[in-house]
Design a protein around this motif. Structure first.
Motif, PDB file in Angstrom:
ATOM      1  N   GLY A  57       0.816  -1.214   0.000  1.00 18.75           N
ATOM      2  CA  GLY A  57       0.000   0.000   0.000  1.00 18.75           C
ATOM      3  C   GLY A  57       0.849   1.263   0.000  1.00 18.75           C
ATOM      4  O   GLY A  57       0.577   2.225  -0.738  1.00 18.75           O
ATOM      5  N   HIS A 167       3.040 -12.705   9.534  1.00 15.90           N
ATOM      6  CA  HIS A 167       4.349 -12.800   8.886  1.00 15.90           C
ATOM      7  C   HIS A 167       4.651 -11.463   8.227  1.00 15.90           C
ATOM      8  O   HIS A 167       3.765 -10.824   7.673  1.00 15.90           O
ATOM      9  CB  HIS A 167       4.293 -13.906   7.819  1.00 15.90           C
ATOM     10  N   ASN A 169       5.596  -7.469   7.713  1.00 21.03           N
ATOM     11  CA  ASN A 169       4.866  -6.324   8.268  1.00 21.03           C
ATOM     12  C   ASN A 169       3.791  -5.924   7.276  1.00 21.03           C
ATOM     13  O   ASN A 169       4.076  -5.378   6.209  1.00 21.03           O
ATOM     14  CB  ASN A 169       5.798  -5.132   8.536  1.00 21.03           C
ATOM     15  N   ALA A 170       2.567  -6.254   7.627  1.00 26.81           N
ATOM     16  CA  ALA A 170       1.412  -5.754   6.875  1.00 26.81           C
ATOM     17  C   ALA A 170       0.660  -4.836   7.819  1.00 26.81           C
ATOM     18  O   ALA A 170      -0.553  -4.851   7.926  1.00 26.81           O
ATOM     19  CB  ALA A 170       0.546  -6.910   6.388  1.00 26.81           C
ATOM     20  N   PHE A 175       1.335   0.505   4.819  1.00 24.05           N
ATOM     21  CA  PHE A 175       0.264   1.226   4.107  1.00 24.05           C
ATOM     22  C   PHE A 175       0.402   2.704   4.459  1.00 24.05           C
ATOM     23  O   PHE A 175       1.466   3.144   4.880  1.00 24.05           O
ATOM     24  CB  PHE A 175      -1.106   0.666   4.536  1.00 24.05           C
ATOM     25  N   SER A 180      -3.086  -3.718   6.778  1.00 21.49           N
ATOM     26  CA  SER A 180      -4.116  -4.673   6.321  1.00 21.49           C
ATOM     27  C   SER A 180      -4.239  -5.787   7.355  1.00 21.49           C
ATOM     28  O   SER A 180      -5.232  -5.877   8.073  1.00 21.49           O
ATOM     29  CB  SER A 180      -3.772  -5.217   4.932  1.00 21.49           C
ATOM     30  N   GLN A 207      11.310  -7.563   8.666  1.00 19.85           N
ATOM     31  CA  GLN A 207      10.174  -6.634   8.794  1.00 19.85           C
ATOM     32  C   GLN A 207       9.359  -6.920  10.058  1.00 19.85           C
ATOM     33  O   GLN A 207       8.806  -6.008  10.672  1.00 19.85           O
ATOM     34  CB  GLN A 207       9.237  -6.758   7.577  1.00 19.85           C
ATOM     35  N   THR A 247      -0.632  -9.080   1.598  1.00 20.43           N
ATOM     36  CA  THR A 247      -0.242  -9.583   0.281  1.00 20.43           C
ATOM     37  C   THR A 247       0.231  -8.427  -0.597  1.00 20.43           C
ATOM     38  O   THR A 247      -0.246  -7.302  -0.463  1.00 20.43           O
ATOM     39  CB  THR A 247      -1.396 -10.325  -0.428  1.00 20.43           C
TER      40      THR A 247
HETATM   41  O1  MRU Z   1       9.389  -6.319   0.913  1.00 11.89           O
HETATM   42  P1  MRU Z   1       8.279  -5.601   1.613  1.00 11.89           P
HETATM   43  O2  MRU Z   1       8.603  -5.240   3.033  1.00 11.89           O
HETATM   44  O3  MRU Z   1       7.769  -4.429   0.828  1.00 11.89           O
HETATM   45  O4  MRU Z   1       7.131  -6.680   1.657  1.00 11.89           O
HETATM   46  C1  MRU Z   1       5.985  -6.442   2.394  1.00 11.89           C
HETATM   47  C2  MRU Z   1       5.138  -7.640   2.527  1.00 11.89           C
HETATM   48  O5  MRU Z   1       5.384  -8.691   2.002  1.00 11.89           O
HETATM   49  C3  MRU Z   1       3.903  -7.435   3.259  1.00 11.89           C
HETATM   50  O6  MRU Z   1       3.497  -8.589   3.927  1.00 11.89           O
HETATM   51  C4  MRU Z   1       2.953  -7.065   2.149  1.00 11.89           C
HETATM   52  O7  MRU Z   1       3.300  -5.830   1.574  1.00 11.89           O
HETATM   53  C5  MRU Z   1       1.599  -7.112   2.475  1.00 11.89           C
HETATM   54  S1  MRU Z   1       1.059  -5.731   3.314  1.00 11.89           S
HETATM   55  C6  MRU Z   1       1.158  -4.477   2.185  1.00 11.89           C
END
Ligand code: MRU
Length: 375
Positions: A57, A167, A169-170, A175, A180, A207, A247
């Motif tokens: 996001g 798992h 950082n979501a 975002f 999320s 993360q 995701t």
């Molecule tokens: O490599 P990143 O830190 O950008 O990857 C982030 C993730 O895989 C998160 O779980 C993912 O973005 C889902 S939340 C937006």
């Protein structure tokens, strides 16, 4: 969300000069809180590629502001190829996150409708702010829908704490606000439902250890950090009630690309009958591809991220150290794909939906046009 009781978003225009866009440099968290100013397209591209900002996001919101930066710096005269080239350059910075291309394409369409430089600047600023506001609002709505799922488990457990494994950082750092996967957790916590979160450390970039643990601490949500290999064991021993992850790209058939290691958690959850939820705003859906495993591009990053670890020394200095023998060759895929069959449901801003083509298209009927009638 809150940092030491002040409200922050992850990206915002400077209040005095809106040609300057501010971000929190996530490479330095949790030990240093540094706000960085982005001014040029180069600044934006570097911030996305080198993960000063990250998470689907926020990558999308940053790309939205990057296109505004491009409008500010546009040369005089015919600008079509300039905006197209900038768009391609930005999209190439992080290939897996769908929100990046989605935001850039939304800006390209908006900019393309404007006739002069000034209107391209003001329109692209307006669209960038809309993308950011929408992201925050969609995540807040995800929180409301996910809260119901947590509340149901809490009732079943007679009010005992709901143990949630996540798992990467979501969270709100991934975002513009709320997050999320974490939005339902924050909503449940604020509603007085007892929750406890197992945070995968998420090698190699950590993360989970660096960002999710920090967010949860700032919000006062009980949590425990675990090594990435621990989740399966916890699940086998009844210590996890549900998994919620984010995701970076989900196909309209329900295949989920997320941070490397997500697939293994989904397998373990399936084997132990534990619900595995994926939370996403609709901007993360890919409406063009149906086979996630074959078609989602998987970002490969430098092996240095595997070989080196950065942390705080006892005398409070940030230090980066090499772990394996010098010159060890490492492989660093950023994401993996969890097939739809392992996903219990998706939590979107419109509600909770089965990870199935027919159900997803029923929830987003306006996307049906253009998708070929198969399967
Ligand atoms: O490599 P990143 O830190 O950008 O990857 C982030 C993730 O895989 C998160 O779980 C993912 O973005 C889902 S939340 C937006």
């Amino acid at each position: 969300m809150k940092i030491k009781n002040s409200h922050f978003r992850t990206i915002w225009p400077d209040a005095q000069d809106n040609t300057i866009i501010k971000i929190i440099d996530q490479r330095l968290l949790p030990h240093s809180f540094v706000i960085e100013e982005l001014r040029s397209v180069d600044d934006f591209a570097l911030a996305i590629r080198d993960m000063h900002v990250r998470g689907a996001g926020l990558i999308g919101a940053t790309a939205g502001f990057a296109m505004y930066g491009a409008a500010l710096a546009a040369p005089k005269g015919e600008t079509n190829s300039y905006f197209q080239d900038t768009a391609q350059r930005l999209i190439a910075t992080r290939p897996t996150a769908k929100n990046l291309a989605w935001a850039v394409e939304r800006q390209l369409a908006a900019i393309g409708r404007e006739k002069d430089r000034e209107s391209r600047i003001s329109k692209s600023f307006q669209v960038a702010c809309q993308i950011a506001d929408e992201d925050a609002s969609f995540c807040q709505q995800i929180g409301g829908h996910g809260l119901e799922l947590i509340a149901a488990i809490s009732r079943k457990k007679g009010g005992g704490p709901v143990n949630i494994l996540t798992h990467c950082n979501a969270g709100w750092l991934a975002f513009v606000d709320y997050g999320s996967a974490t939005a339902p957790i924050y909503a449940a916590h604020q509603a007085g439902i007892k929750v406890h979160v197992y945070v995968d450390e998420t090698r190699p970039w950590l993360q989970g250890a660096r960002l999710t643990a920090w967010e949860l601490k700032e919000e006062g949500v009980p949590h425990t950090l675990i090594a990435d290999n621990t989740g399966g064991h916890l699940m086998q021993h009844g210590m996890v009630d549900m998994v919620i992850v984010g995701t970076d790209r989900t196909t309209y058939t329900g295949d989920v690309a997320n941070k490397i290691g997500t697939y293994l958690k989904a397998l373990a959850a399936k084997d132990n009958n534990i619900p595995f939820y994926v939370a996403l705003p609709s901007s993360t859906f890919d409406w063009e591809i149906e086979d996630g495993l074959r078609q989602i591009p998987i970002e490969e990053r430098s092996g240095d991220e595997v070989n080196y670890v950065t942390g705080l020394t006892q005398d409070k200095r940030l230090e980066t150290v090499l772990v394996p023998p010098e010159h060890t060759r490492s492989l660093n895929f950023g994401f993996d794909v969890t097939p739809a069959r392992l996903v219990t449901a998706l939590i979107t801003e419109r509600g909770v939906v089965a990870a199935r083509r027919d159900e997803i298209l029923r929830m987003f009927p306006e996307k049906t046009k253009g998708i070929k009638e198969t399967g």
